[in-house]
Enzyme design. Structure first.
Site, mmCIF file in Angstrom:
data_model
loop_
_atom_site.group_PDB
_atom_site.id
_atom_site.type_symbol
_atom_site.label_atom_id
_atom_site.label_comp_id
_atom_site.label_asym_id
_atom_site.label_seq_id
_atom_site.Cartn_x
_atom_site.Cartn_y
_atom_site.Cartn_z
ATOM 1 C CG HIS A 12 -0.374 0.052 2.520
ATOM 2 N ND1 HIS A 12 -0.572 -0.978 3.761
ATOM 3 C CD2 HIS A 12 0.737 0.504 3.190
ATOM 4 C CE1 HIS A 12 0.291 -0.450 4.423
ATOM 5 N NE2 HIS A 12 0.947 0.479 4.230
ATOM 6 C CG HIS A 59 0.997 4.277 7.933
ATOM 7 N ND1 HIS A 59 -0.267 3.342 7.616
ATOM 8 C CD2 HIS A 59 1.225 3.905 7.101
ATOM 9 C CE1 HIS A 59 0.109 2.070 6.831
ATOM 10 N NE2 HIS A 59 1.082 2.550 6.012
ATOM 11 C CG HIS A 196 8.377 0.488 1.775
ATOM 12 N ND1 HIS A 196 7.467 -0.778 2.677
ATOM 13 C CD2 HIS A 196 7.883 0.858 2.554
ATOM 14 C CE1 HIS A 196 7.276 -0.381 3.431
ATOM 15 N NE2 HIS A 196 6.507 1.436 3.483
ATOM 16 C CD GLU A 243 4.330 -0.701 5.929
ATOM 17 O OE1 GLU A 243 3.544 0.306 6.396
ATOM 18 O OE2 GLU A 243 3.380 -1.264 4.837
HETATM 19 C C1 DHB Z 1 4.329 4.845 1.717
HETATM 20 C C2 DHB Z 1 4.697 3.510 1.551
HETATM 21 C C3 DHB Z 1 3.965 3.526 2.639
HETATM 22 O O1 DHB Z 1 3.994 1.377 3.210
HETATM 23 C C4 DHB Z 1 3.518 4.220 3.848
HETATM 24 O O2 DHB Z 1 2.690 3.617 4.413
HETATM 25 C C5 DHB Z 1 3.273 5.311 2.976
HETATM 26 C C6 DHB Z 1 4.354 6.010 2.426
HETATM 27 C C7 DHB Z 1 5.878 5.489 0.184
HETATM 28 O O3 DHB Z 1 6.368 4.436 -0.533
HETATM 29 O O4 DHB Z 1 5.353 5.917 -0.242
HETATM 30 FE FE FE Z 2 2.891 1.705 5.164
#
Ligand code: DHB
Ligand code: FE
Length: 283
Positions: A12, A59, A196, A243
């Site tokens: 997401h 979040h 990420h 995550e």
């Molecule tokens: C991004 C990814 C995430 O899982 C999130 O919760 C907020 C931002 C991103 O890559 O921008």
């Molecule tokens: Fe996220």
């Protein structure tokens, strides 16, 4: 008794909400990402779930750093989307399946999970975007064709639950769903990951080989990931890559049956994230 039709695990990113609002599905940057959901939508068209248990991470919308449950279960009749800012319209509110929520709450507590029960909750991109990607017609109609039970795992404030514990949470979710005195069809959605990192020295970090190995492992060797500590996982996948614990819990919910991979897709990057999509069904 209720029946689990399978699971859909997906990354997401708030930027997906911006792309949906601006109808960028055919834009070269977005097309490979959006196209991947077609196969999942076809499968859903055949499998027709009634209720979705969405394993996700909040979040900072419901729980901030001052109060952070490790596991939280929604028991509300409606979950309103509070958008991510940027002036994009919020997505439709999701209807809650209160009866399944309470049955899950009772089962998880009996299985010694110390959860927080939420009779009121908002939902952020981690719940609303999977719904919008999987039921785009619902986005147009302003409502989703399924009821939901959000199950939230803390991946925002350390310490996080281990992968092994998240897998057991999934096993307990399965026991709850399969002992629910109702004949509705239940889909598990995992929303989060994959690798990420949004800030710090390694901002933009992505580990494609690890992500692909993790996705593969979920089919036939679902506890492979439990060899790693959360510190290992942060090192291997970035601070927000943790995550991926949602995917582990969702796989735990399919624990008792051999599974088949119906569809898998991996694309990097969307925003800062390696986006994965995995549809598993009982073999
Ligand atoms: C991004 C990814 C995430 O899982 C999130 O919760 C907020 C931002 C991103 O890559 O921008
Ligand atoms: Fe996220």
């Amino acid at each position: 008794m209720a029946h689990i039709i399978g699971s859909i695990s997906t990354s997401h990113v708030p930027a997906i909400g911006g792309a949906l609002a601006r109808q960028k599905q055919q834009d070269p940057y977005w097309k490979p990402f959006f196209d991947a959901y077609g196969k999942a939508r076809e499968w859903l068209g055949r499998e027709r779930p009634d209720v979705v248990v969405v394993v996700h991470n909040d979040h900072g919308l419901n729980f901030f750093l001052d109060k952070m449950p490790t596991f939280a279960v929604g028991a509300a009749d409606v979950y309103r989307n509070a958008d991510e800012g940027w002036g994009i319209p919020p997505l439709a509110a999701a209807r809650g399946c209160v009866d399944l929520s309470w049955h899950i709450v009772e089962t998880l507590v009996a299985d010694e999970f110390d959860i927080t029960t939420c009779q009121e909750a908002l939902v952020d991109h981690s719940v609303s975007l999977p719904l919008a990607l999987l039921w785009p017609e619902g986005k147009e109609a302003g409502e989703w064709p399924v009821e939901i039970v959000p199950v939230c795992i803390n991946t925002v404030l350390a310490p996080y639950p281990s992968a092994a514990r998240c897998y057991r949470l999934g096993q307990s979710l399965r026991r709850a769903i399969e002992s629910w005195d109702d004949d509705r069809r239940v889909l598990i959605i995992a929303s989060g990951g994959l690798s990420h990192q949004l800030d710090g020295e390694r901002a933009g970090f992505i580990n494609k080989p690890f992500d692909l190995q993790f996705m593969d492992s979920l089919v036939d060797d679902p506890t492979w990931i439990t060899q790693y500590s959360n510190e290992d996982l942060v090192e291997l996948t970035g601070t927000q890559g943790i995550e991926l614990l949602m995917w582990v819990a969702a796989r735990g919910a399919l624990d008792d049956t051999p599974v088949r991979q119906h569809h898998a897709h991996y694309h990097v990057p969307i925003s800062n994230t390696a986006t994965g999509l995995l549809v598993l069904e009982p073999a």
